[in-house]
Write an enzyme that holds these catalytic residues in place. Structure first.
Site, PDB file in Angstrom:
ATOM      1  N   GLY A  13       5.838  -3.913 -54.182  1.00  0.00           N
ATOM      2  CA  GLY A  13       6.326  -2.536 -54.064  1.00  0.00           C
ATOM      3  C   GLY A  13       7.066  -2.346 -52.755  1.00  0.00           C
ATOM      4  O   GLY A  13       7.015  -1.279 -52.144  1.00  0.00           O
ATOM      5  N   TYR A 170      -6.153   8.394 -60.313  1.00  0.00           N
ATOM      6  CA  TYR A 170      -5.653   7.843 -59.048  1.00  0.00           C
ATOM      7  C   TYR A 170      -6.804   7.597 -58.073  1.00  0.00           C
ATOM      8  O   TYR A 170      -6.918   6.510 -57.490  1.00  0.00           O
ATOM      9  CB  TYR A 170      -4.623   8.799 -58.439  1.00  0.00           C
ATOM     10  CG  TYR A 170      -3.934   8.253 -57.204  1.00  0.00           C
ATOM     11  CD1 TYR A 170      -2.981   7.247 -57.312  1.00  0.00           C
ATOM     12  CD2 TYR A 170      -4.240   8.753 -55.937  1.00  0.00           C
ATOM     13  CE1 TYR A 170      -2.338   6.749 -56.172  1.00  0.00           C
ATOM     14  CE2 TYR A 170      -3.600   8.257 -54.803  1.00  0.00           C
ATOM     15  CZ  TYR A 170      -2.653   7.266 -54.928  1.00  0.00           C
ATOM     16  OH  TYR A 170      -2.030   6.759 -53.804  1.00  0.00           O
ATOM     17  N   LYS A 174      -8.207   4.036 -56.499  1.00  0.00           N
ATOM     18  CA  LYS A 174      -8.186   3.731 -55.065  1.00  0.00           C
ATOM     19  C   LYS A 174      -9.599   3.458 -54.530  1.00  0.00           C
ATOM     20  O   LYS A 174      -9.771   2.632 -53.627  1.00  0.00           O
ATOM     21  CB  LYS A 174      -7.486   4.851 -54.291  1.00  0.00           C
ATOM     22  CG  LYS A 174      -5.981   4.970 -54.621  1.00  0.00           C
ATOM     23  CD  LYS A 174      -5.207   3.690 -54.282  1.00  0.00           C
ATOM     24  CE  LYS A 174      -3.713   3.829 -54.468  1.00  0.00           C
ATOM     25  NZ  LYS A 174      -2.963   2.612 -54.100  1.00  0.00           N
TER      26      LYS A 174
HETATM   27  P1  NAD Z   1       6.680   4.693 -53.800  1.00  0.00           P
HETATM   28  O1  NAD Z   1       6.664   5.164 -55.201  1.00  0.00           O
HETATM   29  O2  NAD Z   1       7.834   5.037 -52.949  1.00  0.00           O
HETATM   30  O3  NAD Z   1       6.487   3.110 -53.736  1.00  0.00           O
HETATM   31  C1  NAD Z   1       5.806   2.379 -54.700  1.00  0.00           C
HETATM   32  C2  NAD Z   1       6.599   1.110 -54.987  1.00  0.00           C
HETATM   33  O4  NAD Z   1       5.862   0.316 -55.926  1.00  0.00           O
HETATM   34  C3  NAD Z   1       7.962   1.394 -55.626  1.00  0.00           C
HETATM   35  O5  NAD Z   1       8.953   0.626 -54.978  1.00  0.00           O
HETATM   36  C4  NAD Z   1       7.777   0.961 -57.076  1.00  0.00           C
HETATM   37  O6  NAD Z   1       8.970   0.517 -57.718  1.00  0.00           O
HETATM   38  C5  NAD Z   1       6.772  -0.170 -56.914  1.00  0.00           C
HETATM   39  N1  NAD Z   1       6.021  -0.462 -58.142  1.00  0.00           N
HETATM   40  C6  NAD Z   1       5.450   0.425 -58.993  1.00  0.00           C
HETATM   41  N2  NAD Z   1       4.884  -0.221 -60.026  1.00  0.00           N
HETATM   42  C7  NAD Z   1       5.081  -1.556 -59.806  1.00  0.00           C
HETATM   43  C8  NAD Z   1       4.726  -2.736 -60.511  1.00  0.00           C
HETATM   44  N3  NAD Z   1       4.058  -2.687 -61.692  1.00  0.00           N
HETATM   45  N4  NAD Z   1       5.082  -3.940 -59.990  1.00  0.00           N
HETATM   46  C9  NAD Z   1       5.785  -4.009 -58.830  1.00  0.00           C
HETATM   47  N5  NAD Z   1       6.171  -2.917 -58.127  1.00  0.00           N
HETATM   48  C10 NAD Z   1       5.820  -1.706 -58.611  1.00  0.00           C
HETATM   49  O7  NAD Z   1       5.334   5.257 -53.149  1.00  0.00           O
HETATM   50  P2  NAD Z   1       4.597   4.941 -51.760  1.00  0.00           P
HETATM   51  O8  NAD Z   1       4.022   6.223 -51.300  1.00  0.00           O
HETATM   52  O9  NAD Z   1       5.443   4.138 -50.859  1.00  0.00           O
HETATM   53  O10 NAD Z   1       3.363   4.063 -52.299  1.00  0.00           O
HETATM   54  C11 NAD Z   1       3.026   2.777 -51.785  1.00  0.00           C
HETATM   55  C12 NAD Z   1       1.511   2.621 -51.839  1.00  0.00           C
HETATM   56  O11 NAD Z   1       0.913   3.575 -50.952  1.00  0.00           O
HETATM   57  C13 NAD Z   1       0.901   2.892 -53.214  1.00  0.00           C
HETATM   58  O12 NAD Z   1      -0.125   1.963 -53.476  1.00  0.00           O
HETATM   59  C14 NAD Z   1       0.308   4.281 -53.044  1.00  0.00           C
HETATM   60  O13 NAD Z   1      -0.746   4.521 -53.955  1.00  0.00           O
HETATM   61  C15 NAD Z   1      -0.144   4.241 -51.611  1.00  0.00           C
HETATM   62  N6  NAD Z   1      -0.378   5.540 -50.967  1.00  0.00           N
HETATM   63  C16 NAD Z   1       0.631   6.431 -50.775  1.00  0.00           C
HETATM   64  C17 NAD Z   1       0.373   7.629 -50.127  1.00  0.00           C
HETATM   65  C18 NAD Z   1       1.436   8.665 -49.864  1.00  0.00           C
HETATM   66  O14 NAD Z   1       1.104   9.734 -49.314  1.00  0.00           O
HETATM   67  N7  NAD Z   1       2.700   8.433 -50.208  1.00  0.00           N
HETATM   68  C19 NAD Z   1      -0.920   7.928 -49.684  1.00  0.00           C
HETATM   69  C20 NAD Z   1      -1.920   7.000 -49.909  1.00  0.00           C
HETATM   70  C21 NAD Z   1      -1.636   5.796 -50.533  1.00  0.00           C
END
Ligand code: NAD
Length: 273
Positions: A13, A170, A174
């Site tokens: 990702g 979700y 997590k």
């Molecule tokens: P985002 O949607 O910008 O990034 C997620 C990335 O994962 C994207 O590039 C997407 O194309 C890729 N992805 C999705 N499914 C996939 C798959 N099956 N195989 C390969 N790649 C895949 O969101 P983000 O906020 O950058 O999220 C990144 C991580 O951080 C995630 O695990 C999310 O749960 C976690 N997270 C985010 C937040 C927040 O506030 N944004 C908070 C806590 C945790």
């Protein structure tokens, strides 16, 4: 500044958001970095509640540092995970740091939440960690033998420490990610592979701006302003987290040879347990 010279990382990702910032921080610390993302294929799925990464996102991240390359990856598919490890080894010769960051969010009332969405959230956020780490295990073991230790870092969430309304899939995924982190940490310690989780707080990525944020705004800048205003009130440190905050945490955990099994909040005090 922490240096990770001659190390190789694979960031799932990694095309945008938190994964992109982790990839850039690792590259800045001296790593060669392979980003693996659905967006690296021309046929990235378009059937989720918000758009996942595009090939433009992948290209922009690759263009931002000479030491970053990209490969197509779907973390829910074991053969795709194995291919991404092979591609990393072919490109850079080793794999020292695996960042299991790919994740998706879906929210909605229990009464109407679909079984298909439940299964997909768990497939990406939990099974993805299992499949990727399994695929990378022997390469990580070899890297630990050569360099002293190797590291797996899972992007969990503060939603893995506390439940929130409309978020059972979700949050469940997590909480599970933290349990998986602890189990793998215990199992892989004898091989000198550390396994830790980062628990981001609130980061203004697509997850928030295109899905979770209650807003009528359509423009990115307006959504961002609303997000900032809400988070400034809720977060003790007075600001939302940045993706770069997660990059710093990842560089630290990648370098810390005697820290394993932790779930590190990077959340400005909004979650302390
Ligand atoms: P985002 O949607 O910008 O990034 C997620 C990335 O994962 C994207 O590039 C997407 O194309 C890729 N992805 C999705 N499914 C996939 C798959 N099956 N195989 C390969 N790649 C895949 O969101 P983000 O906020 O950058 O999220 C990144 C991580 O951080 C995630 O695990 C999310 O749960 C976690 N997270 C985010 C937040 C927040 O506030 N944004 C908070 C806590 C945790």
């Amino acid at each position: 500044m922490i240096e990770l010279k001659d190390r190789t990382a694979l960031v799932t990702g990694g095309a945008r958001g938190i994964g992109r910032a982790i990839a850039l921080a690792l590259a800045k610390a001296g790593c060669n970095v392979m980003i693996g993302d659905l967006g690296a294929s021309d046929s990235a799925p378009t059937d989720w509640a918000y758009e996942l990464a595009s090939s433009d996102d992948v290209a922009a991240t690759v263009a931002s540092a000479d030491s970053i390359q990209a490969t197509n990856l779907n973390v829910t598919d074991a053969s795709s995970c194995a291919d991404s490890v092979r591609t990393t080894l072919d490109a850079f010769g080793s794999l020292d740091i695996l960042i299991n960051n790919a994740g998706i969010v879906a929210s909605g009332p229990l009464a109407t939440f679909s079984e298909a969405d439940w299964e997909r959230v768990f497939a990406v956020n939990c099974k993805g960690i299992f499949l990727m780490t399994q695929a990378a295990q022997s390469a990580l073991t070899a890297a630990a033998t050569e360099h002293g230790h190797a590291a797996v870092i899972n992007t969990a969430s503060i939603a893995g420490k506390q439940g929130y309304a409309n978020m059972s899939a979700y949050c469940g995924s997590k909480f599970a990610a933290i349990g998986i982190t602890q189990s793998m940490a215990a199992e892989l310690a004898p091989a000198h592979i550390t396994v830790n989780a980062i628990c981001p707080g609130m980061v203004g990525t697509a997850m928030w701006l295109d899905h979770l944020l209650p807003t009528n705004a359509t423009e990115r800048d307006a959504k961002n302003d609303e997000f900032e205003a809400i988070m400034q009130k809720q977060i003790p440190m007075g600001r939302p987290q940045s993706a770069e905050d997660m990059g710093e945490a990842a560089v630290y955990l990648a370098s810390a040879a005697n820290v394993t099994g932790i779930a590190l909040n990077v959340a400005g005090g909004v979650q302390m347990g």
